[in-house]
Write an enzyme that holds these catalytic residues in place. Structure first.
Site, PDB file in Angstrom:
ATOM      1  N   HIS A 490     -72.570 -20.120 -32.968  1.00 22.19           N
ATOM      2  CA  HIS A 490     -73.197 -18.735 -32.801  1.00 22.19           C
ATOM      3  C   HIS A 490     -72.057 -18.141 -31.881  1.00 22.19           C
ATOM      4  O   HIS A 490     -72.293 -17.638 -30.681  1.00 22.19           O
ATOM      5  CB  HIS A 490     -74.387 -18.843 -31.917  1.00 22.19           C
ATOM      6  CG  HIS A 490     -75.571 -19.548 -32.641  1.00 22.19           C
ATOM      7  ND1 HIS A 490     -76.762 -19.832 -32.270  1.00 22.19           N
ATOM      8  CD2 HIS A 490     -75.812 -19.671 -34.022  1.00 22.19           C
ATOM      9  CE1 HIS A 490     -77.698 -20.268 -32.969  1.00 22.19           C
ATOM     10  NE2 HIS A 490     -76.905 -20.089 -34.244  1.00 22.19           N
ATOM     11  N   PRO A 491     -70.755 -18.083 -32.108  1.00 19.00           N
ATOM     12  CA  PRO A 491     -69.669 -17.464 -31.422  1.00 19.00           C
ATOM     13  C   PRO A 491     -70.131 -15.702 -31.340  1.00 19.00           C
ATOM     14  O   PRO A 491     -70.203 -15.412 -32.180  1.00 19.00           O
ATOM     15  CB  PRO A 491     -68.511 -17.789 -31.891  1.00 19.00           C
ATOM     16  CG  PRO A 491     -68.603 -18.116 -33.672  1.00 19.00           C
ATOM     17  CD  PRO A 491     -70.215 -18.574 -33.423  1.00 19.00           C
TER      18      PRO A 491
END
Length: 554
Positions: A490-491
């Site tokens: 989930h960057p």
């Protein structure tokens, strides 16, 4: 579809990246036949069969056909380990290889963005219609839902399909009951602004098939005469001209297509939707970013924006594994040829069972300690266990209860290593680099132990296989979190939006790049803080909102 070969090639809008945000943008911007839209994707078409079979994420992640196969730099918080860092390399981007889980986060996430940007358009009550606009929610099929309030939070008839999972596991039902016994309420809907509770995830699938953004927003639409799609095309850099008042204006892109260098010009805007890794990389390569970094690579400065590539945030999951007795889990089902054949046959005939599984099935949002007034940790619970992604399943019955800190205070970076756009940037997440994050890691492992120790789960005689009950102190558990923690992919945050007086803000509240005309960033990189849940559908909401702004301002 328009022929991409004529030269010169001039469009109104150029969208870089046919991933989660880019597919929706191309759809919305080309809905007006007077808009000439070019959508560019470095990856190929999404024809690989494993993209569409839900369990196929196992064969898409870390596969050069569908994944850029990034790796993080060795991370001190992970005791020197480097992690794989999947990013989609195909039409649909990460929505073609991700976990298919539909989560919006919490209302306070978006209210917080409004405070940070000074723009009330980001408040939850103004984001909710942008979520609902493209929704096609299963609970509103056939005329509605038993809960009339559901229509206040969900849409129907949009492109983005949301369904129930097509499976059920007794061991997960019992874990959910144990979570209730531990004080976590049951919930029927994680997506009404307060996601506290336990239930099965809803998924982006249609009748047992993955539903990615390519199917949702491009299928059929790409035949529009005013929409041009270039896949397998690597953007090399942004092109600029001097605008009014001497300010640079982004006027197009240079790309490699079919072994040749091509230039596409934009009379309106260039929109970067290459994701939290690709967008800051392309900005830096094009002379927009920290001046010292650009100087290191002899890149002329177009606009000095020190925040480009900074503020990287991600959800780090800490995987607890429990050996069980007398439980039906995927470990025992899939560790024989007969078991695998039964699983395959069930999917072939019914589109149900383990091959229809998202990577995680059961979800819970709760607090790591009483110090938090809101849920600050999320569980992804699976009826299986393995040593690491890509490794075989264990040969004993087990479950994995992965827990992540929803609001990490650690911040990382994305920085180019060279002027070559094909070379991956240095990705440095700096996981567990703050005392707060280490404390949440230790406390969350204790919450997992509390759930596993409840009466509803006692019949399985759970034995903590990882990390192991011998680890009890805060220091021990934080260190173990570094040993077993992995990214949950989930960057966000590497081109964050903010107020005019925020020196680290890359874009304004309408996602326009500061100091450059004709350039916008529309993807997860613009999030100033990470959402309290999975990030794919919030990225679609961002794109929906941006499309309306672009068309309204056009």
């Amino acid at each position: 579809m328009a022929d991409p070969t004529p030269n010169p090639q001039v469009f109104d809008y150029i969208v870089v990246g046919a991933g989660t945000a880019g597919c929706l943008l191309a759809n919305r911007l080309s809905a007006d036949p007077s808009n000439r839209v070019l959508l560019i994707e470095a990856g190929g078409r999404d024809t690989y069969h494993w993209i569409h079979i839900p369990v196929g994420y196992l064969y898409c992640i870390d596969n050069p056909r569908t994944d850029w196969r990034f790796r993080t730099e060795p991370d001190k918080g992970l005791n020197g380990r480097s992690l794989i860092y999947p990013r989609g390399k195909t039409l649909g981007g990460c929505s073609s290889i991700n976990g298919m889980l539909y989560l919006r986060g919490q209302a306070r996430d978006y209210d917080g963005w409004a405070e940070l940007t000074g723009d009330d358009d980001w408040r939850w009550d103004r984001c909710l219609p942008d979520f609902m606009k493209h929704e096609d929610h299963h609970r509103l099929d056939d005329g509605g839902d038993a809960d009339p309030a559901h229509r206040d939070f969900h849409g129907h008839g949009g492109e983005w399909r949301i369904e129930k999972q097509r499976l059920k596991w007794q061991v997960l039902d019992d874990f959910a009951t144990a979570a209730v016994e531990a004080g976590i309420p049951r919930t029927r809907d994680f997506n009404r602004g307060d996601n506290e509770g336990v239930d099965y995830f809803e998924v982006n699938q249609r009748s047992g098939w993955r539903w990615n953004t390519s199917k949702a927003f491009l299928r059929g639409v790409e035949k529009r005469d005013n929409l041009t799609l270039w896949h397998s095309t690597q953007v090399l850099g942004l092109a600029f001209e001097t605008g009014e008042g001497g300010e640079p204006r982004c006027c197009g892109v240079t790309a490699e297509r079919g072994g040749e260098t091509v230039v596409a010009k934009a009379d309106g805007e260039v929109i970067l939707s290459a994701g939290a890794i690709g967008s800051p990389q392309l900005l830096q390569l094009s002379g927009i970013g920290p001046a010292d970094l650009l100087a290191d690579h002899d890149i002329p400065v177009v606009a000095e924006l020190p925040g480009v590539g900074e503020n990287l945030q991600d959800h780090l999951q800490i995987r607890s594994v429990y050996k069980l007795k007398g439980a039906r889990t995927l470990n025992t089902m899939a560790n024989s040829l007969v078991g695998k054949a039964k699983i395959g046959l069930e999917y072939l005939l019914k589109r149900t069972g383990p091959m229809s599984m998202a990577p995680s099935q059961l979800c819970a949002f709760t607090r790591s300690s009483e110090a938090y007034a809101h849920p600050n940790i999320e569980y992804h619970v699976q009826p299986l266990s393995l040593e690491a992604f890509g490794q075989p399943l264990h040969d004993f019955p087990a479950i994995t209860a992965s827990v992540c800190n929803l609001n990490p205070t650690s911040r990382g970076t994305v920085r180019i290593k060279s002027r070559d756009p094909r070379q991956a940037p240095a990705i440095t997440p700096n996981y567990l680099s703050t005392p707060e994050d280490r404390q949440v890691a230790a406390d969350s492992l204790r919450v997992t132990r509390c759930i596993a120790g409840q009466p509803a789960f006692a019949k399985y005689q759970p034995e903590e296989f990882k990390p192991g009950v011998q680890y009890q102190s805060d220091d021990d558990l934080a260190r173990l979190a570094g040993d077993i923690g992995t990214t949950i992919f989930h960057p966000v945050g590497t081109a964050k939006m903010g107020r005019d007086d925020d020196p680290m803000a890359v874009v304004d509240s309408h996602l326009r790049v500061r100091g450059v005309k004709g350039l916008r960033v529309v993807d997860a990189s613009i999030m100033p803080t990470i959402t309290s849940g999975n990030t794919n559908s919030p990225t679609l909401m961002i794109a929906e909102k941006a499309a309306a702004w672009i068309l309204g301002e056009g």
